[in-house]
Design a protein around this motif. Structure first.
Motif, PDB file in Angstrom:
ATOM      1  N   GLY A 136       6.524  -9.916   3.125  1.00 52.11           N
ATOM      2  CA  GLY A 136       5.670  -9.758   4.296  1.00 52.11           C
ATOM      3  C   GLY A 136       5.058  -8.383   4.460  1.00 52.11           C
ATOM      4  O   GLY A 136       4.650  -8.003   5.567  1.00 52.11           O
ATOM      5  N   CYS A 137       4.970  -7.634   3.376  1.00 50.43           N
ATOM      6  CA  CYS A 137       4.416  -6.275   3.446  1.00 50.43           C
ATOM      7  C   CYS A 137       2.893  -6.297   3.364  1.00 50.43           C
ATOM      8  O   CYS A 137       2.297  -7.170   2.720  1.00 50.43           O
ATOM      9  N   ASN A 138       2.258  -5.331   4.009  1.00 52.16           N
ATOM     10  CA  ASN A 138       0.816  -5.163   3.869  1.00 52.16           C
ATOM     11  C   ASN A 138       0.471  -3.863   3.130  1.00 52.16           C
ATOM     12  O   ASN A 138      -0.690  -3.596   2.857  1.00 52.16           O
ATOM     13  N   LYS A 139       1.514  -3.083   2.793  1.00 47.29           N
ATOM     14  CA  LYS A 139       1.310  -1.868   2.015  1.00 47.29           C
ATOM     15  C   LYS A 139       2.462  -1.689   1.036  1.00 47.29           C
ATOM     16  O   LYS A 139       3.595  -2.098   1.314  1.00 47.29           O
ATOM     17  N   LEU A 140       2.133  -1.084  -0.115  1.00 52.38           N
ATOM     18  CA  LEU A 140       3.141  -0.786  -1.130  1.00 52.38           C
ATOM     19  C   LEU A 140       3.090   0.707  -1.413  1.00 52.38           C
ATOM     20  O   LEU A 140       2.051   1.240  -1.800  1.00 52.38           O
ATOM     21  N   ALA A 141       4.205   1.395  -1.211  1.00 51.13           N
ATOM     22  CA  ALA A 141       4.268   2.848  -1.390  1.00 51.13           C
ATOM     23  C   ALA A 141       4.859   3.198  -2.746  1.00 51.13           C
ATOM     24  O   ALA A 141       5.926   2.700  -3.120  1.00 51.13           O
ATOM     25  N   PHE A 163     -14.177  11.652 -15.203  1.00 51.59           N
ATOM     26  CA  PHE A 163     -13.515  12.397 -14.131  1.00 51.59           C
ATOM     27  C   PHE A 163     -13.053  11.387 -13.096  1.00 51.59           C
ATOM     28  O   PHE A 163     -13.852  10.807 -12.371  1.00 51.59           O
ATOM     29  N   LYS A 164     -11.748  11.181 -13.056  1.00 55.66           N
ATOM     30  CA  LYS A 164     -11.179  10.180 -12.147  1.00 55.66           C
ATOM     31  C   LYS A 164      -9.808  10.672 -11.711  1.00 55.66           C
ATOM     32  O   LYS A 164      -9.015  11.128 -12.529  1.00 55.66           O
ATOM     33  N   THR A 165      -9.543  10.571 -10.418  1.00 53.75           N
ATOM     34  CA  THR A 165      -8.260  11.037  -9.912  1.00 53.75           C
ATOM     35  C   THR A 165      -7.388   9.877  -9.466  1.00 53.75           C
ATOM     36  O   THR A 165      -7.810   8.714  -9.452  1.00 53.75           O
ATOM     37  N   MET A 166      -6.156  10.187  -9.091  1.00 52.81           N
ATOM     38  CA  MET A 166      -5.202   9.219  -8.553  1.00 52.81           C
ATOM     39  C   MET A 166      -5.327   9.278  -7.034  1.00 52.81           C
ATOM     40  O   MET A 166      -4.979  10.274  -6.410  1.00 52.81           O
ATOM     41  N   LEU A 167      -5.855   8.221  -6.418  1.00 53.70           N
ATOM     42  CA  LEU A 167      -6.164   8.238  -4.994  1.00 53.70           C
ATOM     43  C   LEU A 167      -4.916   8.030  -4.128  1.00 53.70           C
ATOM     44  O   LEU A 167      -3.967   7.359  -4.542  1.00 53.70           O
ATOM     45  N   PRO A 168      -4.902   8.592  -2.905  1.00 58.09           N
ATOM     46  CA  PRO A 168      -3.759   8.424  -2.014  1.00 58.09           C
ATOM     47  C   PRO A 168      -3.655   7.026  -1.410  1.00 58.09           C
ATOM     48  O   PRO A 168      -2.584   6.611  -0.992  1.00 58.09           O
ATOM     49  N   LYS A 169      -4.775   6.296  -1.388  1.00 60.70           N
ATOM     50  CA  LYS A 169      -4.764   4.942  -0.819  1.00 60.70           C
ATOM     51  C   LYS A 169      -5.854   4.109  -1.472  1.00 60.70           C
ATOM     52  O   LYS A 169      -7.001   4.547  -1.567  1.00 60.70           O
ATOM     53  N   ILE A 170      -5.492   2.926  -1.948  1.00 65.73           N
ATOM     54  CA  ILE A 170      -6.473   2.026  -2.556  1.00 65.73           C
ATOM     55  C   ILE A 170      -6.177   0.588  -2.126  1.00 65.73           C
ATOM     56  O   ILE A 170      -5.037   0.245  -1.789  1.00 65.73           O
ATOM     57  N   GLU A 171      -7.204  -0.237  -2.152  1.00 68.11           N
ATOM     58  CA  GLU A 171      -7.041  -1.659  -1.860  1.00 68.11           C
ATOM     59  C   GLU A 171      -6.572  -2.375  -3.128  1.00 68.11           C
ATOM     60  O   GLU A 171      -7.098  -2.138  -4.213  1.00 68.11           O
ATOM     61  N   ALA A 172      -5.577  -3.215  -3.003  1.00 70.84           N
ATOM     62  CA  ALA A 172      -5.105  -3.991  -4.147  1.00 70.84           C
ATOM     63  C   ALA A 172      -6.168  -5.003  -4.547  1.00 70.84           C
ATOM     64  O   ALA A 172      -6.670  -5.750  -3.699  1.00 70.84           O
ATOM     65  N   GLN A 173      -6.522  -5.033  -5.817  1.00 79.73           N
ATOM     66  CA  GLN A 173      -7.617  -5.891  -6.266  1.00 79.73           C
ATOM     67  C   GLN A 173      -7.258  -7.371  -6.267  1.00 79.73           C
ATOM     68  O   GLN A 173      -8.088  -8.212  -5.955  1.00 79.73           O
ATOM     69  N   ASN A 174      -6.033  -7.696  -6.630  1.00 78.57           N
ATOM     70  CA  ASN A 174      -5.665  -9.101  -6.785  1.00 78.57           C
ATOM     71  C   ASN A 174      -4.737  -9.624  -5.691  1.00 78.57           C
ATOM     72  O   ASN A 174      -4.236 -10.741  -5.787  1.00 78.57           O
TER      73      ASN A 174
END
Length: 274
Positions: A136-141, A163-174
């Motif tokens: 039932g989670c809506n976020k994964l840390a 040039f690409k960084t590791m973002l602090p928050k992203i939407e899960a694609q699947n």
């Protein structure tokens, strides 16, 4: 390991400046956790994820339980002694985790014996998303920290040509209505190591029987390069990190943007000069 009440107290006293303050800053600056969230906390058994779990427990207390935490531990095929070590650390740190098993170590090696780490990371991420949804989670840390970010930037530039960084928050694609967050975004690795040594925490390094003697050689090379550069240039780590926040679009040859709605990539180019 020292008593858990002393561990929790040290987070907001002795390590307030190096751990607690940057942790809260990252959550607040990037709006990582909001009231009503149910956050799945991915614990690998390593130092980063175990500390993240304790920091999140403290943050929840500070926020008067305005959000929920679900601690997820995936056993992808650990040796019995590693599984025992993880379970003992969870008990000592009073982290009530849900442990589930997958055959990912074995499967990733069968799929690619040359680059099992890439396949393993991808499969583990998917399995964690699925477990978080079931709970039932809506976020994964995840427990990525500041040094992971700057290493990823250089790896992408030097090895991937982008040039690409590791973002602090992203939407899960699947996974619909699911976000991945990195609340340790501003924490330095050395501070994490210092904390773990102080409390006597013996965490897992990787736990993979395939790469336990080799590790991630490419990332190790990048880490060594950053260390070398830091001796030649002032504040080089901060400069690499800051570069991801200060991209001058009018002074680059081109960029690629992925439109999530259209599922396409839009590429634009710029040229400055005569």
């Amino acid at each position: 390991m020292i008593p858990v009440n002393e561990i929790e107290n040290s987070i907001i006293t002795k390590y307030r400046k190096k751990l607690w303050a940057p942790f809260v800053r990252g959550i607040d600056e990037f709006c990582l956790i909001e009231p009503g969230d149910t956050v799945g906390v991915a614990i690998s058994g390593g130092k980063d994820s175990l500390l993240m779990a304790k920091l999140l427990q403290q943050y929840r207390r500070e926020k008067r339980n305005s959000f929920e935490l679900v601690f997820l531990v995936m056993d992808p095929g650990y040796k019995p002694e590693n599984r025992v070590s993880i379970e003992q650390n969870l008990r000592d740190l009073t982290i009530p985790a849900h442990i589930f098993e997958t055959p990912i170590f074995e499967a990733s090696l069968k799929m690619s014996d040359k680059t099992p780490c890439f396949m393993c990371a991808k499969m583990r991420r998917g399995a964690l998303y699925e477990a978080a949804v079931k709970q039932g989670c809506n976020k994964l840390a995840l427990g990525h920290h500041y040094d992971d970010v700057i290493e990823t930037i250089l790896m992408n530039v030097l090895c991937g040509g982008e040039f690409k960084t590791m973002l602090p928050k992203i939407e899960a694609q699947n996974f619909e209505n699911m976000q991945l967050i990195r609340p340790m975004y501003y924490l330095r690795e050395q501070s994490i190591i210092s904390f773990c040594n102080t409390i006597g925490l013996k965490a897992l390094n990787c736990g993979c029987s395939v790469t336990e003697h080799k590790g991630d050689s490419r990332r190790a090379e990048i880490k060594a390069l950053i260390h070398t550069l830091s001796g030649q240039f002032q504040n080089v780590e901060q400069s690499i990190f800051s570069a991801s926040k200060n991209v001058r679009l009018d002074h680059i040859l081109g960029y690629t943007f992925k439109d999530e709605n259209e599922g396409a990539q839009i590429r634009r180019g710029y040229y400055s000069g005569d």
